[in-house]
Motif scaffolding. Structure first.
Motif, short mmCIF file in Angstrom:
data_model
loop_
_atom_site.label_atom_id
_atom_site.label_comp_id
_atom_site.label_asym_id
_atom_site.label_seq_id
_atom_site.Cartn_x
_atom_site.Cartn_y
_atom_site.Cartn_z
N PHE A 150 30.92 -18.91 24.50
CA PHE A 150 31.31 -18.23 23.26
C PHE A 150 30.77 -16.80 23.25
O PHE A 150 31.45 -15.86 22.81
CB PHE A 150 30.80 -18.98 22.03
CG PHE A 150 31.79 -19.96 21.47
CD1 PHE A 150 32.89 -19.53 20.75
CD2 PHE A 150 31.62 -21.32 21.67
CE1 PHE A 150 33.81 -20.42 20.23
CE2 PHE A 150 32.53 -22.23 21.16
CZ PHE A 150 33.62 -21.78 20.44
N GLY A 151 29.54 -16.62 23.72
CA GLY A 151 28.95 -15.28 23.76
C GLY A 151 29.72 -14.35 24.68
O GLY A 151 29.99 -13.20 24.32
N LEU A 152 30.07 -14.82 25.87
CA LEU A 152 30.84 -13.99 26.80
C LEU A 152 32.22 -13.66 26.23
O LEU A 152 32.69 -12.53 26.37
CB LEU A 152 30.97 -14.69 28.15
CG LEU A 152 29.67 -14.83 28.95
CD1 LEU A 152 29.91 -15.67 30.20
CD2 LEU A 152 29.09 -13.48 29.30
N ALA A 153 32.84 -14.64 25.59
CA ALA A 153 34.14 -14.39 24.96
C ALA A 153 34.00 -13.32 23.88
O ALA A 153 34.83 -12.41 23.76
CB ALA A 153 34.71 -15.67 24.37
N GLY A 154 32.92 -13.39 23.11
CA GLY A 154 32.67 -12.39 22.07
C GLY A 154 32.47 -11.00 22.64
O GLY A 154 32.98 -10.02 22.09
N VAL A 155 31.75 -10.91 23.76
CA VAL A 155 31.54 -9.61 24.41
C VAL A 155 32.88 -9.02 24.84
O VAL A 155 33.15 -7.83 24.62
CB VAL A 155 30.58 -9.75 25.62
CG1 VAL A 155 30.60 -8.52 26.50
CG2 VAL A 155 29.16 -10.03 25.13
N VAL A 156 33.73 -9.84 25.44
CA VAL A 156 35.05 -9.36 25.91
C VAL A 156 35.92 -8.95 24.74
O VAL A 156 36.56 -7.90 24.75
CB VAL A 156 35.74 -10.43 26.78
CG1 VAL A 156 37.18 -10.03 27.10
CG2 VAL A 156 34.95 -10.66 28.07
N ILE A 157 35.95 -9.78 23.69
CA ILE A 157 36.77 -9.47 22.51
C ILE A 157 36.29 -8.17 21.86
O ILE A 157 37.10 -7.31 21.50
CB ILE A 157 36.75 -10.64 21.50
CG1 ILE A 157 37.53 -11.82 22.09
CG2 ILE A 157 37.33 -10.21 20.15
CD1 ILE A 157 37.31 -13.13 21.36
N TRP A 158 34.98 -8.00 21.73
CA TRP A 158 34.43 -6.77 21.16
C TRP A 158 34.85 -5.57 22.00
O TRP A 158 35.24 -4.54 21.48
CB TRP A 158 32.91 -6.85 21.09
CG TRP A 158 32.28 -5.75 20.27
CD1 TRP A 158 32.42 -4.41 20.46
CD2 TRP A 158 31.43 -5.90 19.15
NE1 TRP A 158 31.69 -3.71 19.54
CE2 TRP A 158 31.07 -4.60 18.71
CE3 TRP A 158 30.91 -7.00 18.48
CZ2 TRP A 158 30.21 -4.39 17.63
CZ3 TRP A 158 30.07 -6.78 17.41
CH2 TRP A 158 29.73 -5.50 16.99
N ALA A 159 34.77 -5.73 23.32
CA ALA A 159 35.13 -4.64 24.23
C ALA A 159 36.59 -4.23 24.07
O ALA A 159 36.95 -3.06 24.21
CB ALA A 159 34.86 -5.04 25.67
N MET A 160 37.45 -5.20 23.76
CA MET A 160 38.88 -4.91 23.62
C MET A 160 39.21 -4.25 22.28
O MET A 160 40.19 -3.53 22.17
CB MET A 160 39.69 -6.20 23.79
CG MET A 160 39.61 -6.76 25.20
SD MET A 160 40.40 -8.37 25.34
CE MET A 160 42.11 -7.92 25.09
N THR A 161 38.39 -4.52 21.27
CA THR A 161 38.70 -3.98 19.94
C THR A 161 37.93 -2.72 19.61
O THR A 161 38.38 -1.89 18.84
CB THR A 161 38.41 -5.04 18.86
OG1 THR A 161 37.04 -5.42 18.93
CG2 THR A 161 39.30 -6.26 19.04
N ASP A 162 36.74 -2.60 20.18
CA ASP A 162 35.90 -1.43 19.91
C ASP A 162 35.12 -1.15 21.20
O ASP A 162 34.14 -1.81 21.49
CB ASP A 162 34.92 -1.72 18.76
CG ASP A 162 34.00 -0.54 18.49
OD1 ASP A 162 34.41 0.60 18.73
OD2 ASP A 162 32.87 -0.78 18.04
N VAL A 163 35.59 -0.20 21.95
CA VAL A 163 35.05 0.02 23.30
C VAL A 163 33.58 0.42 23.24
O VAL A 163 33.23 1.50 22.78
CB VAL A 163 35.87 1.08 24.06
CG1 VAL A 163 35.33 1.25 25.46
CG2 VAL A 163 37.34 0.66 24.11
N ALA A 164 32.73 -0.50 23.69
CA ALA A 164 31.30 -0.21 23.82
C ALA A 164 31.09 0.38 25.21
O ALA A 164 31.92 0.19 26.10
CB ALA A 164 30.50 -1.49 23.64
N PRO A 165 29.99 1.08 25.42
CA PRO A 165 29.72 1.64 26.75
C PRO A 165 29.68 0.55 27.82
O PRO A 165 29.17 -0.55 27.58
CB PRO A 165 28.35 2.29 26.61
CG PRO A 165 28.06 2.34 25.17
CD PRO A 165 28.93 1.36 24.47
#
Length: 197
Positions: A150-165
């Protein structure tokens, strides 16, 4: 609590390094942690060199050191020595989880991605605590895997919606692996046969 006697090929670690490597470590596992972990950290930092180049040298140095700690810890926490050391010391396990605010410090050093780092850290610490509460339970590993997934999925989803460094994204994924799964799950219970022996 008794700790296992070192095998001939094991290296007895200095007391100052017990919280990192446990009391004893095999030469192969030690090399994997140091060489593999530092190589992984180099890859992560090279991938995120733009973030590092945009800040003062001391801020970049803090970020690089914390990324190296995350990468080496992601390997070390799977080793027999580190895993058994913490399995025998429940209080130390809780302290280890509590002090892991690396991502937030990296984000502050880079001056970007603070809310992302805070969200991943909060999720990781809560997830690792839940997994740690299941110590000695047969469902600890699958629950740890679920927390990690779930954590990895959240990291990927966040990256797709709000590009973190990029540096922070990769560090976040490795941080989740290090704390929520590699550390919080007991991988080498006492009495487990050593296949390399």
């Amino acid at each position: 609590m008794t700790s296992r006697a070192p095998r001939v090929r094991d290296i007895r670690m200095p007391k100052a390094l017990h919280d990192v490597f446990g009391e004893v470590q095999s030469p192969v596992e030690l090399a994997l942690v140091v060489v593999g972990g530092l190589a992984l950290a180099a890859v992560v930092c090279l991938a995120g060199v733009e973030s590092l180049a945009g800040v003062a040298w001391w801020r970049a140095a803090i970020a690089v050191l914390l990324v190296a700690d995350i990468c080496c810890g992601a390997v070390a926490n799977f080793t027999r020595g580190t895993d058994r050391y913490y399995a025998e010391r429940p209080r130390n396990r809780w302290m280890f989880i509590a002090v892991h605010w690396h991502l937030v410090v990296i984000a502050l050093a880079l001056g970007e991605g603070f809310w992302f780092a805070l969200a991943v850290t909060a999720y990781t610490l809560v997830g690792a605590s839940a997994v740690n509460l299941l110590h000695a339970s047969r469902i600890q590993q699958p629950v740890g895997g679920l927390v990690l997934a779930f954590g990895l999925a959240g990291v990927v989803i966040w990256a797709m919606t709000d590009v973190a460094p990029l540096l922070l994204l990769v560090a976040a994924a490795l941080f989740l692996l290090k704390v929520a799964y590699a550390f919080a799950v007991t991988h080498h219970p006492a009495g487990m046969e050593d296949p390399l022996r």
